[in-house]
Design a protein around this motif. Structure first.
Motif, PDB file in Angstrom:
ATOM      1  N   ALA A  76      29.369  16.709  26.745  1.00 26.06           N
ATOM      2  CA  ALA A  76      28.289  17.191  25.881  1.00 26.06           C
ATOM      3  C   ALA A  76      27.119  16.210  25.884  1.00 26.06           C
ATOM      4  O   ALA A  76      25.952  16.618  25.868  1.00 26.06           O
ATOM      5  CB  ALA A  76      28.807  17.408  24.463  1.00 26.06           C
ATOM      6  N   GLY A  79      24.921  16.808  28.661  1.00 25.99           N
ATOM      7  CA  GLY A  79      24.273  18.108  28.689  1.00 25.99           C
ATOM      8  C   GLY A  79      24.974  19.147  29.532  1.00 25.99           C
ATOM      9  O   GLY A  79      24.388  20.167  29.891  1.00 25.99           O
ATOM     10  N   ASP A  82      28.135  22.665  25.654  1.00 25.04           N
ATOM     11  CA  ASP A  82      27.641  22.793  24.284  1.00 25.04           C
ATOM     12  C   ASP A  82      28.846  22.957  23.369  1.00 25.04           C
ATOM     13  O   ASP A  82      29.662  23.870  23.566  1.00 25.04           O
ATOM     14  CB  ASP A  82      26.741  24.025  24.140  1.00 25.04           C
ATOM     15  N   VAL A  84      29.974  24.035  19.899  1.00 25.67           N
ATOM     16  CA  VAL A  84      29.485  24.821  18.764  1.00 25.67           C
ATOM     17  C   VAL A  84      30.542  24.795  17.662  1.00 25.67           C
ATOM     18  O   VAL A  84      31.646  25.319  17.852  1.00 25.67           O
ATOM     19  CB  VAL A  84      29.201  26.278  19.181  1.00 25.67           C
ATOM     20  N   THR A  89      33.723  25.383  22.666  1.00 25.23           N
ATOM     21  CA  THR A  89      32.950  24.615  23.634  1.00 25.23           C
ATOM     22  C   THR A  89      32.605  25.507  24.815  1.00 25.23           C
ATOM     23  O   THR A  89      33.474  26.176  25.379  1.00 25.23           O
ATOM     24  CB  THR A  89      33.752  23.395  24.123  1.00 25.23           C
ATOM     25  N   TYR A  90      31.326  25.505  25.185  1.00 28.59           N
ATOM     26  CA  TYR A  90      30.840  26.393  26.239  1.00 28.59           C
ATOM     27  C   TYR A  90      30.118  25.589  27.320  1.00 28.59           C
ATOM     28  O   TYR A  90      29.420  24.604  27.020  1.00 28.59           O
ATOM     29  CB  TYR A  90      29.876  27.434  25.665  1.00 28.59           C
ATOM     30  N   THR A  92      27.250  24.665  29.583  1.00 35.06           N
ATOM     31  CA  THR A  92      25.815  24.846  29.415  1.00 35.06           C
ATOM     32  C   THR A  92      25.256  25.751  30.509  1.00 35.06           C
ATOM     33  O   THR A  92      25.592  25.610  31.677  1.00 35.06           O
ATOM     34  CB  THR A  92      25.099  23.482  29.488  1.00 35.06           C
TER      35      THR A  92
END
Length: 244
Positions: A76, A79, A82, A84, A89-90, A92
């Motif tokens: 994260a 970058g 992401d 959330v 967690t996704y 990017t």
């Protein structure tokens, strides 16, 4: 792959390949998990926008949640994912702004490096580049995209190392991280490996001639091909990009 052999964008996504085994990676457990997940993100095994489920990752790698959480926090900070709260967690999505910035920084570093190397390159260093190029040619014949990608990266790393500046490769990799991931969309397109090989040959020919201007222009041309490919893809595959 996101393109088939005819260059047609596909909506059917194949199953994700297995994560890289931790046994083959150095460092602490958390470092190994981080390296495995980062490799999967950069190779597009985890697709832009895809949710990364900790429970599944823990089971596949045979680890507890702690090193996975630590690895995701590090990703994260770079970058690449992401996190959330209350959602997950996704991976990017691509950002053309970040890609343009990364490409700008990488071009500035590589153009400065290639000019320096063109005036100081040794025959021993040229031998390493020619050897790398011969392997690239074999990989193109075999249509080995993953292998070609690795040798492509190695060629650029060699040139940067020939400057004698130890931190240069690290700075280039750091600035290139988002571009590096986006490049995986490029090589599978029909004819792109062959075109990339031709661009590499032009760069090495300029170095053999010890011509800084030709080396700079060949490198500039090579680095700018990716942006030409990606810009229309923003509209063709908007689900891969942020704010689309």
């Amino acid at each position: 792959m996101l393109l088939d052999k005819d260059g047609i964008l596909q909506d059917v996504i194949p199953p994700r390949p297995p994560l890289q085994s931790l046994d083959s990676l150095p460092g602490s457990l958390a470092q190994k998990v981080y390296a495995s997940l980062k490799q999967a993100i950069l190779s597009l095994a985890f697709r832009p926008g895809e949710r990364m489920r900790k429970s599944e990752i823990c089971e596949e790698l045979g680890v507890s949640r702690s090193p996975v959480t630590e690895a995701m926090t590090r990703l994260a900070s770079e970058g690449l994912v992401d996190i959330v709260p209350q959602a997950g967690t996704y991976v990017t999505r691509f950002s053309m702004a970040e890609i343009h910035e990364g490409a700008f920084l990488r071009e500035a570093l590589e153009l400065a490096a290639i000019e320096t190397v063109a005036t100081s390159i040794t025959e021993e260093q040229l031998v390493l580049l020619r050897r790398n190029l011969r392997i690239q040619e074999a990989l193109v014949r075999d249509e080995d995209i993953a292998g070609f990608y690795e040798m492509d990266a190695q060629m650029h790393e060699l040139i940067l190392s020939f400057t004698g500046y130890r931190r240069l490769a690290f700075l280039a990799e750091t600035s290139w991280v988002h571009v590096n991931r986006a490049r995986r969309l490029n090589l599978p397109s029909p004819g792109r490996m062959q075109a990339t090989l031709a661009e590499h040959k032009a760069i090495i020919a300029a170095l053999e001639a010890r011509d800084p201007h030709a080396a700079r222009e060949a490198t500039r041309h090579h680095l700018r091909q990716l942006i030409k490919f990606l810009e229309p893809l923003v509209h063709e595959r908007p689900e891969l990009f942020a704010n689309h």
